[in-house]
Design a protein around this motif. Structure first.
Motif, mmCIF file in Angstrom:
data_model
loop_
_atom_site.group_PDB
_atom_site.id
_atom_site.type_symbol
_atom_site.label_atom_id
_atom_site.label_comp_id
_atom_site.label_asym_id
_atom_site.label_seq_id
_atom_site.Cartn_x
_atom_site.Cartn_y
_atom_site.Cartn_z
ATOM 1 N N UNK A 296 3.790 11.319 -24.245
ATOM 2 C CA UNK A 296 5.028 11.524 -23.783
ATOM 3 C C UNK A 296 4.501 10.738 -22.807
ATOM 4 N N UNK A 297 6.077 10.560 -21.632
ATOM 5 C CA UNK A 297 6.062 10.080 -20.108
ATOM 6 C C UNK A 297 5.988 10.967 -18.846
ATOM 7 N N UNK A 298 5.739 10.629 -17.688
ATOM 8 C CA UNK A 298 5.516 11.385 -17.040
ATOM 9 C C UNK A 298 7.520 11.205 -15.959
ATOM 10 N N UNK A 299 8.015 12.709 -16.549
ATOM 11 C CA UNK A 299 9.255 13.208 -15.959
ATOM 12 C C UNK A 299 10.229 12.821 -17.281
ATOM 13 N N UNK A 300 9.543 12.786 -18.850
ATOM 14 C CA UNK A 300 9.979 12.458 -20.152
ATOM 15 C C UNK A 300 11.170 13.902 -20.097
ATOM 16 N N UNK A 301 12.145 14.040 -20.614
ATOM 17 C CA UNK A 301 12.415 14.806 -21.358
ATOM 18 C C UNK A 301 12.129 15.720 -22.836
ATOM 19 N N UNK A 302 11.432 17.167 -22.503
ATOM 20 C CA UNK A 302 10.214 17.856 -23.899
ATOM 21 C C UNK A 302 10.812 19.021 -24.209
ATOM 22 N N UNK B 234 0.798 -1.464 0.034
ATOM 23 C CA UNK B 234 0.091 -0.023 -0.332
ATOM 24 C C UNK B 234 1.594 1.171 -0.179
ATOM 25 N N UNK B 235 1.948 1.388 0.686
ATOM 26 C CA UNK B 235 2.720 2.403 0.593
ATOM 27 C C UNK B 235 3.752 2.357 -0.640
ATOM 28 N N UNK B 236 3.733 1.363 -1.154
ATOM 29 C CA UNK B 236 4.249 1.636 -2.843
ATOM 30 C C UNK B 236 3.785 2.210 -3.339
ATOM 31 N N UNK B 237 2.028 1.937 -3.286
ATOM 32 C CA UNK B 237 1.216 2.167 -4.667
ATOM 33 C C UNK B 237 1.056 3.606 -4.065
ATOM 34 N N UNK B 238 1.031 4.020 -2.905
ATOM 35 C CA UNK B 238 1.024 5.285 -2.675
ATOM 36 C C UNK B 238 2.141 6.648 -3.110
ATOM 37 N N UNK B 239 2.897 5.858 -3.118
ATOM 38 C CA UNK B 239 4.504 6.331 -3.275
ATOM 39 C C UNK B 239 4.553 6.673 -4.431
ATOM 40 N N UNK B 240 3.612 5.376 -5.490
ATOM 41 C CA UNK B 240 3.664 5.464 -6.535
ATOM 42 C C UNK B 240 2.915 6.319 -7.440
ATOM 43 N N UNK B 241 2.203 6.515 -6.502
ATOM 44 C CA UNK B 241 0.932 7.688 -7.113
ATOM 45 C C UNK B 241 1.381 9.071 -7.033
ATOM 46 N N UNK B 242 2.057 9.379 -5.790
ATOM 47 C CA UNK B 242 2.173 10.411 -5.579
ATOM 48 C C UNK B 242 3.949 10.777 -6.055
ATOM 49 N N UNK B 243 4.279 9.734 -6.566
ATOM 50 C CA UNK B 243 5.670 10.348 -8.324
ATOM 51 C C UNK B 243 4.635 9.859 -9.005
ATOM 52 N N UNK B 244 2.871 9.904 -9.393
ATOM 53 C CA UNK B 244 3.413 9.919 -10.934
ATOM 54 C C UNK B 244 3.049 11.244 -11.353
ATOM 55 N N UNK B 245 3.128 12.260 -10.888
ATOM 56 C CA UNK B 245 3.176 14.384 -11.360
ATOM 57 C C UNK B 245 4.220 14.373 -10.449
ATOM 58 N N UNK B 246 5.436 15.597 -11.071
ATOM 59 C CA UNK B 246 6.584 16.016 -10.454
ATOM 60 C C UNK B 246 7.162 16.931 -10.852
ATOM 61 N N UNK C 124 -0.330 26.186 -9.655
ATOM 62 C CA UNK C 124 -0.248 25.322 -10.386
ATOM 63 C C UNK C 124 0.870 24.689 -8.517
ATOM 64 N N UNK C 125 1.425 25.544 -7.705
ATOM 65 C CA UNK C 125 1.828 24.650 -6.782
ATOM 66 C C UNK C 125 1.133 24.124 -6.074
ATOM 67 N N UNK C 126 -0.045 23.953 -5.422
ATOM 68 C CA UNK C 126 -1.501 23.809 -4.721
ATOM 69 C C UNK C 126 -1.593 22.540 -5.470
ATOM 70 N N UNK C 127 -1.717 22.505 -7.072
ATOM 71 C CA UNK C 127 -2.039 20.755 -7.524
ATOM 72 C C UNK C 127 -1.257 20.471 -7.271
ATOM 73 N N UNK C 128 0.291 20.968 -8.143
ATOM 74 C CA UNK C 128 1.433 19.456 -7.564
ATOM 75 C C UNK C 128 1.857 19.074 -6.308
ATOM 76 N N UNK C 129 1.258 19.724 -5.183
ATOM 77 C CA UNK C 129 1.479 19.039 -3.667
ATOM 78 C C UNK C 129 -0.008 18.475 -3.423
ATOM 79 N N UNK C 130 -1.246 19.122 -4.555
ATOM 80 C CA UNK C 130 -2.485 18.298 -3.924
ATOM 81 C C UNK C 130 -1.929 16.904 -4.402
ATOM 82 N N UNK C 131 -1.482 16.567 -5.197
ATOM 83 C CA UNK C 131 -0.210 15.245 -5.952
ATOM 84 C C UNK C 131 0.840 14.526 -5.603
ATOM 85 N N UNK C 132 0.842 14.870 -4.436
ATOM 86 C CA UNK C 132 2.230 14.504 -3.792
ATOM 87 C C UNK C 132 3.731 14.834 -3.469
#
Length: 238
Positions: free
Chosen positions: A191-197, A91-103, A227-235
């Motif tokens: 594009x994927x999360x974290x991909x250089x654009x 569950x923690x790994x899933x939460x971490x993964x979900x949190x890392x879906x936005x960077x 955007x800061x509030x949005x990113x923080x809300x997404x971990x």
């Protein structure tokens, strides 16, 4: 006269002999009876000892079975605890993964102009968050999606943005990256999360090298949210 005496003596001797034999017989009977009684006592004692041993064996077997059952219960409890720990870890790994879906779109930055800030450089309040970074810093997709805008003139949003990119994400969310020195993606590209654009720069209405980052509800200017509030809300730690 002598013959009568002799006959009487003979009978007396016989009587004595019979009495001796009878006495001997009675003595033997007494001895045999005592032996039988002793044997009976020995058998009874042996039987009692056997019963005690049998009872002890039953009790020992029951104690062993109880100990085995307790051990089995302990192992089941340990297995359940291990399963719970594994589930918690997953569950923690899933939460971490979900949190890392936005960077964050860049690394090693300093925040400068913030969302809705007033200033002479903008016709209205500031529409995004500025990340102060040197020109040529790698700009990454903050989340996976499809490029819907890319190029000069703010990718269609006006010259103030310089070179820019807009990415469409799920649930009606868009991210915008502006003042770029180089654009590395094309419209329609996934594009994927974290991909250089792109690479950060100082193009458009800019007072120094930085990345202008927006979160929008449409692909166009005027629909930005903080955007800061949005990113923080997404971990994301901004």
């Amino acid at each position: 006269m002598s013959q009568r005496v002799t006959s009487r003596s003979f009978r007396t001797s016989q009587i004595r002999t019979r009495a001796a034999v009878l006495a001997a017989g009675l003595g033997a009977s007494v001895v045999i009876g005592a032996g039988v009684a002793a044997a009976a006592d020995t058998t009874a004692a042996s039987g009692a000892a056997g019963a005690v041993q049998a009872q002890a064996a039953v009790q020992a077997k029951a104690a062993k079975a109880q100990a085995a059952q307790a051990e089995k219960a302990a192992q089941a409890k340990k297995a359940a605890a291990a399963k719970a720990a594994k589930a918690e870890k997953a569950a923690k790994a899933a939460a971490k993964k979900k949190a890392a879906s936005w960077i964050d779109p860049v690394k090693s930055y300093k925040l400068s102009a913030s969302f809705a800030q007033n200033g002479g450089r903008w016709a209205h309040k500031h529409s995004g968050q500025d990340y102060a970074v040197p020109t040529g810093t790698a700009v990454m997709a903050a989340h996976g999606g499809t490029v819907v805008k890319a190029g000069g003139n703010g990718a269609g949003d006006g010259p103030a943005y310089g070179n820019a990119v807009v990415i469409k994400h799920g649930n009606g969310t868009y991210s915008q990256y502006a003042h770029l020195s180089q654009v590395d993606v094309k419209v329609g590209q996934v594009v994927k999360t974290g991909q250089k654009i792109a690479l950060s720069g100082n193009t458009g209405n800019s007072s120094g090298p930085h990345l202008h980052f927006e979160i929008r509800t449409t692909p166009n200017y005027g629909s930005a949210v903080d955007p800061v509030k949005f990113l923080r809300a997404n971990g994301v730690t901004v």
